[in-house]
Scaffold this motif. Sequence first.
Motif, PDB file in Angstrom:
ATOM      1  N   TYR A   1      -2.301  10.275  -2.824  1.00 18.44           N
ATOM      2  CA  TYR A   1      -3.338  11.150  -3.528  1.00 18.44           C
ATOM      3  C   TYR A   1      -4.263  10.180  -4.111  1.00 18.44           C
ATOM      4  O   TYR A   1      -4.270   8.972  -3.818  1.00 18.44           O
ATOM      5  N   ASN A   2      -5.287  10.743  -4.377  1.00 21.37           N
ATOM      6  CA  ASN A   2      -6.522  10.026  -5.190  1.00 21.37           C
ATOM      7  C   ASN A   2      -6.058   9.091  -6.199  1.00 21.37           C
ATOM      8  O   ASN A   2      -6.545   9.328  -7.425  1.00 21.37           O
ATOM      9  N   SER A   3      -5.479   8.088  -6.207  1.00 18.58           N
ATOM     10  CA  SER A   3      -4.895   7.362  -7.270  1.00 18.58           C
ATOM     11  C   SER A   3      -5.797   6.354  -7.709  1.00 18.58           C
ATOM     12  O   SER A   3      -6.446   5.439  -7.114  1.00 18.58           O
ATOM     13  N   LYS A   4      -5.860   6.274  -9.075  1.00 18.97           N
ATOM     14  CA  LYS A   4      -6.841   5.530  -9.885  1.00 18.97           C
ATOM     15  C   LYS A   4      -6.477   3.987  -9.816  1.00 18.97           C
ATOM     16  O   LYS A   4      -7.001   3.159 -10.409  1.00 18.97           O
ATOM     17  N   TYR A   5      -5.104   3.852 -10.064  1.00 17.61           N
ATOM     18  CA  TYR A   5      -4.388   2.593 -10.324  1.00 17.61           C
ATOM     19  C   TYR A   5      -3.971   1.996  -9.005  1.00 17.61           C
ATOM     20  O   TYR A   5      -3.097   0.884  -9.355  1.00 17.61           O
TER      21      TYR A   5
ATOM     22  N   GLY B   1      -4.564   5.410   6.080  1.00 14.22           N
ATOM     23  CA  GLY B   1      -4.197   6.511   7.023  1.00 14.22           C
ATOM     24  C   GLY B   1      -5.067   7.724   7.070  1.00 14.22           C
ATOM     25  O   GLY B   1      -5.942   7.803   7.837  1.00 14.22           O
ATOM     26  N   PRO B   2      -4.445   8.754   6.413  1.00  9.54           N
ATOM     27  CA  PRO B   2      -4.943   9.919   6.435  1.00  9.54           C
ATOM     28  C   PRO B   2      -6.460  10.272   5.827  1.00  9.54           C
ATOM     29  O   PRO B   2      -7.351  11.114   6.149  1.00  9.54           O
ATOM     30  N   LYS B   3      -6.828   9.392   4.855  1.00  2.99           N
ATOM     31  CA  LYS B   3      -8.164   9.315   4.168  1.00  2.99           C
ATOM     32  C   LYS B   3      -8.347  10.627   3.731  1.00  2.99           C
ATOM     33  O   LYS B   3      -9.517  11.132   3.686  1.00  2.99           O
ATOM     34  N   ARG B   4      -7.090  11.057   2.965  1.00  5.03           N
ATOM     35  CA  ARG B   4      -7.277  12.349   2.305  1.00  5.03           C
ATOM     36  C   ARG B   4      -6.459  12.438   1.122  1.00  5.03           C
ATOM     37  O   ARG B   4      -5.477  11.549   1.047  1.00  5.03           O
ATOM     38  N   ASP B   5      -6.842  13.237   0.194  1.00  2.00           N
ATOM     39  CA  ASP B   5      -5.985  13.464  -1.126  1.00  2.00           C
ATOM     40  C   ASP B   5      -4.965  14.658  -0.559  1.00  2.00           C
ATOM     41  O   ASP B   5      -5.114  15.818  -0.861  1.00  2.00           O
ATOM     42  N   LEU B   6      -3.655  14.075  -0.136  1.00  2.00           N
ATOM     43  CA  LEU B   6      -2.682  15.106   0.329  1.00  2.00           C
ATOM     44  C   LEU B   6      -2.197  15.684  -0.874  1.00  2.00           C
ATOM     45  O   LEU B   6      -1.901  17.066  -0.650  1.00  2.00           O
ATOM     46  N   ILE B   7      -1.961  15.345  -1.954  1.00  2.00           N
ATOM     47  CA  ILE B   7      -1.286  16.121  -3.123  1.00  2.00           C
ATOM     48  C   ILE B   7      -2.525  17.025  -3.440  1.00  2.00           C
ATOM     49  O   ILE B   7      -1.987  18.336  -3.791  1.00  2.00           O
TER      50      ILE B   7
ATOM     51  N   ASP C   1      -1.282   9.048 -13.974  1.00  2.00           N
ATOM     52  CA  ASP C   1      -2.334   9.586 -13.483  1.00  2.00           C
ATOM     53  C   ASP C   1      -2.067  10.921 -12.602  1.00  2.00           C
ATOM     54  O   ASP C   1      -2.716  11.745 -12.655  1.00  2.00           O
ATOM     55  N   LEU C   2      -0.922  10.705 -11.795  1.00  2.00           N
ATOM     56  CA  LEU C   2      -0.411  11.880 -11.029  1.00  2.00           C
ATOM     57  C   LEU C   2      -0.254  12.804 -11.708  1.00  2.00           C
ATOM     58  O   LEU C   2      -0.427  14.195 -11.496  1.00  2.00           O
TER      59      LEU C   2
END
Length: 546
Positions: A142-146, A155-161, A278-279
């Motif tokens: 996911y787009n993890s801030k930390y 890898g995927p270069k996407r926010d999978l979650i 964050d998640l």
Amino acid sequence: MTQRVSRRSLLQATAATMGAAGLSTVQAAPAPFKPTWDSLADGYNTPEWFRDAKFGIWAHWGAQCVPEMGDWYGRRMYIQGNWQYDHHVKHYGHPTKFGFMEIQNLWKAENWNPDALLDLYVKAGAKYFVAMANHHDNLDAYNSKYHAWNTMRVGPKRDLIGGWEKATRARGLRFGVSNHGAHAWHWFQSAYGYDPEGPHAGQRYDAYRLTKADGKGKWWEGLDPQDLYTGRNIVMPDGFKTIRSVEAWHDHNTYYWDEKPPLQNPAFTRSWFLRCRDLIDSYKPDLVYMDNHGLPLGQAGLDIAAHYYNASMAWNGGKLEAVLNAKVLPSEWRSGVVEDVERGFRDGIEPLPWQTDTCLGDWHYARSLFDNHRYKPASTVIHRLCDIVSKNGNLLLSVPMRGDGTIDADEQKILGEIATWMARNGEAIYGTRPWRIFGEGPTKVGTGMFSENSSKPLTAEDIRFTTKGGALYAIALGWPKDGVLRIQTLAQDSHVVPGTIDRIEAVGSSDSLPFKRTRRGLEVRLPEGLAGSPAVALKIRGSGLV
């Protein structure tokens, strides 16, 4: 059924055992839950949505699906003598040169279509969906801030979650995430080892030697491999000369399930806490599955639990809608979270709602299971669902995914067969509660974690009961040879059912079925059109049944 049990007498040793992470959560609104087991256990009630849902599907999907070699590839590819190590050397190169971080970057998810997959899962009867947010390989999906090692950069270069959440919510399902990252600090220590034998003997693997500076001009420029591999927490000493000695060392030193925070690496605990918070805050999940015995990393796990429950109340106008799963809980903690029994059963009705998680195959995709057609068949999934629901539980089923984001033809067929059964018989599953007893029959199931493989297959003589709306549901886990279902529990003058039976229908039909009730049991002639069904559900009405 009772939903919670007061737990005011917490053992004094708990705080010392769990440790202190020095982490706290600032709440903008009143926070009824405190980060203690006392507060969780006394204040929590399992939400009705979870009790009604009964069946969820899980995407236990990450970079370890890329080699299609099953579970724990990221750890075992670093242990010489292991078959996954052999596969890695043959197909990718030696782990001194090509480590697991490179596998993570090969994970492209190029054919992933969450909308199409969720359509399949909804049709199969799932009422909630869970996506893996990270595994022991320490990559956030996911787009993890930390944590820079996440699928927005690798890898995927996407926010999978984010993609999973959008597709799930659009279909009216509850959304969950699973968190496995608390074990990375010891699970990944094999990446700091070396071969004891052969041409690379004594040469340390990639995790041991790589630094942030080494990434200049490479795909991982700006990333620090030590943040991924977690640092030298339990490093294998020099001098091992045999494969056997290395395997023994890892078994003794790094192959264990330790929930305590690594005292020599407090930065890992703090990172895990920030990433998990964050998640939760970013995706507002209805369910968080912790792959832990109890809560992870001492006080950090309790801090996250309290934050999650308080946040859920804030999101939902003061109503607690959160489900937090953890495993292997002592009885005094079980009312504070929803216990999960991995690949296992219970042998009777549990007073508190619970969950089993299992998988059609390996947790991470294994091509061999598809090639040899060795997945759990739909009938097994249906039988386990009926058994678990009769005992106050839910079933969370993982459908293995390839690295590219697709599922295979065998899995699609199994989901289709589950969908056919659930479309007709879901009335006997969804929104039900346990009856006076869970069922009858000759087959005994195992109990506890990983008991499914030691349990014999359930048969048409095994019957499970549920109740809803004044009706009793009896589900035979197979088709009787002569087409007549016999239920001893419902015999005339039964002490379990002293009342009358007035009408019986096959679930999905309004036609009344002929039956006979004697002192030996209730006999019901089943519709021939249901012959061959993996399970036959009856709806029974009368006086004194429920």
